[in-house]
Scaffold this active site. Structure first.
Site, mmCIF file in Angstrom:
data_model
loop_
_atom_site.group_PDB
_atom_site.id
_atom_site.type_symbol
_atom_site.label_atom_id
_atom_site.label_comp_id
_atom_site.label_asym_id
_atom_site.label_seq_id
_atom_site.Cartn_x
_atom_site.Cartn_y
_atom_site.Cartn_z
ATOM 1 N N GLN A 96 0.807 -1.171 -0.060
ATOM 2 C CA GLN A 96 0.056 -0.033 -0.047
ATOM 3 C C GLN A 96 0.819 1.142 -0.001
ATOM 4 O O GLN A 96 0.731 2.128 -0.716
ATOM 5 C CB GLN A 96 -1.045 -0.005 1.082
ATOM 6 C CG GLN A 96 -1.908 -1.284 1.000
ATOM 7 C CD GLN A 96 -2.835 -1.129 2.523
ATOM 8 O OE1 GLN A 96 -2.042 -0.741 3.702
ATOM 9 N NE2 GLN A 96 -3.987 -1.950 2.433
ATOM 10 N N GLN A 111 13.841 -9.818 1.444
ATOM 11 C CA GLN A 111 13.686 -11.380 1.482
ATOM 12 C C GLN A 111 14.609 -12.024 0.747
ATOM 13 O O GLN A 111 14.632 -13.216 0.801
ATOM 14 C CB GLN A 111 12.329 -11.546 1.314
ATOM 15 C CG GLN A 111 11.432 -11.057 2.351
ATOM 16 C CD GLN A 111 9.846 -11.630 1.998
ATOM 17 O OE1 GLN A 111 9.453 -11.624 0.751
ATOM 18 N NE2 GLN A 111 9.042 -11.815 3.285
ATOM 19 N N ARG A 168 11.205 -17.773 -0.567
ATOM 20 C CA ARG A 168 10.482 -16.836 0.069
ATOM 21 C C ARG A 168 9.075 -16.808 -0.283
ATOM 22 O O ARG A 168 8.256 -16.078 0.259
ATOM 23 C CB ARG A 168 11.127 -15.385 0.037
ATOM 24 C CG ARG A 168 11.266 -14.955 -1.713
ATOM 25 C CD ARG A 168 11.966 -13.669 -1.389
ATOM 26 N NE ARG A 168 12.288 -13.547 -3.126
ATOM 27 C CZ ARG A 168 12.467 -12.376 -3.633
ATOM 28 N NH1 ARG A 168 12.240 -11.077 -2.908
ATOM 29 N NH2 ARG A 168 12.890 -12.203 -4.960
ATOM 30 N N ARG A 186 5.479 18.023 1.127
ATOM 31 C CA ARG A 186 4.317 18.004 0.214
ATOM 32 C C ARG A 186 3.855 16.644 0.223
ATOM 33 O O ARG A 186 2.640 16.250 0.177
ATOM 34 C CB ARG A 186 4.839 18.642 -1.049
ATOM 35 C CG ARG A 186 3.584 18.722 -1.960
ATOM 36 C CD ARG A 186 4.102 19.156 -3.359
ATOM 37 N NE ARG A 186 2.926 19.291 -4.119
ATOM 38 C CZ ARG A 186 2.915 19.797 -5.546
ATOM 39 N NH1 ARG A 186 4.036 19.709 -6.144
ATOM 40 N NH2 ARG A 186 1.798 20.118 -6.019
ATOM 41 N N ARG A 195 -4.709 8.670 4.074
ATOM 42 C CA ARG A 195 -4.276 7.483 4.790
ATOM 43 C C ARG A 195 -4.608 7.509 6.331
ATOM 44 O O ARG A 195 -4.609 6.689 7.287
ATOM 45 C CB ARG A 195 -2.698 6.830 4.591
ATOM 46 C CG ARG A 195 -2.605 6.647 3.248
ATOM 47 C CD ARG A 195 -3.350 5.391 2.655
ATOM 48 N NE ARG A 195 -2.973 4.888 1.222
ATOM 49 C CZ ARG A 195 -3.293 3.871 0.859
ATOM 50 N NH1 ARG A 195 -4.108 2.900 1.328
ATOM 51 N NH2 ARG A 195 -2.779 3.222 -0.348
#
Length: 230
Positions: A96, A111, A168, A186, A195
């Site tokens: 996200q 990973q 992984r 900004r 969010r």
């Protein structure tokens, strides 16, 4: 087996003289003076000392910053940046967060190169437990059992000679990671507006947004009002 992780956010560094830098950038656009004179000269102090001419709180410098935020001329805030250590967040959050690309820089624990095997330094992969899973005893136990099974699968693949970059693939979205992130002001204000808690974002990234805001405002208290407007 790995362990549960909780988010930790630390502000590592930020632009010195941030308020003065913002003032210089703003006034550069509207003043005949050169930027070096605006930064080193007396104009900034005059704006700091004079009451806000718009009748609101603070100094005339605060009035200038309010005008810039309200008018949308926020490119002038790109000259201020903040660098954070972000630890113990899930790969869900990472997916996200990296949708916010303009004005952000990310360096993420790999990973591919960092082993998540039980017998290595990390002692297995670490993971994030969503609160709604943790709040239900049976769900939490099942989730933890599943994490153990995935750890066993990863260890077995590595034991069989599978490279880390392929082993992984069995690790979950809940696997925890760490990153160093830099963002300009900004970009941070834009990120927070989308969010922050109450805007419909998932709990983890909303928590991160609030932590980033808190760290920035601790360092530069004058910015609190601009996050409130976001």
């Amino acid at each position: 087996m790995g362990s549960q992780k909780r988010m930790n956010v630390e502000l590592l560094s930020y632009t010195p003289n941030a308020r003065k830098i913002a003032f210089t950038a703003i006034r550069t656009c509207y003043s005949p003076s050169e930027p070096s004179d605006l930064f080193e000269g007396a104009e900034y102090e005059r704006y700091q000392e004079q009451p806000a001419s718009d009748g609101q709180e603070g100094s005339d410098a605060d009035r200038l910053f309010r005008h810039i935020i309200n008018s949308g001329h926020t490119s002038t805030l790109e000259h201020i940046s903040f660098t954070f250590a972000i630890e113990g967040v899930s790969r869900v959050l990472l997916a996200q967060l990296t949708r916010h690309r303009v004005g952000f820089g990310f360096s993420v624990q790999s990973q591919r190169y960092v082993s998540d095997a039980s017998d290595k330094k990390k002692g297995g992969f670490q993971y994030v437990v969503p609160p709604k899973i943790g709040a239900i005893g049976e769900a939490a136990a099942y989730y933890e059992q599943l994490m153990g099974t995935l750890q066993e699968a990863y260890d077995k693949l590595v034991e069989l000679g599978v490279p880390k970059e392929d082993a992984r693939f069995v690790l979950p979205n809940g696997a925890a990671t760490n990153m160093t992130m830099t963002a300009n002001l900004r970009a941070l204000l834009s990120f927070y507006s989308k969010r922050k808690p109450g805007r419909g974002a998932q709990w983890e990234i909303a928590e991160l947004a609030e932590e980033l805001r808190r760290k920035v405002v601790e360092a530069e208290p004058w910015l609190d009002a601009y996050f409130e407007q976001a």
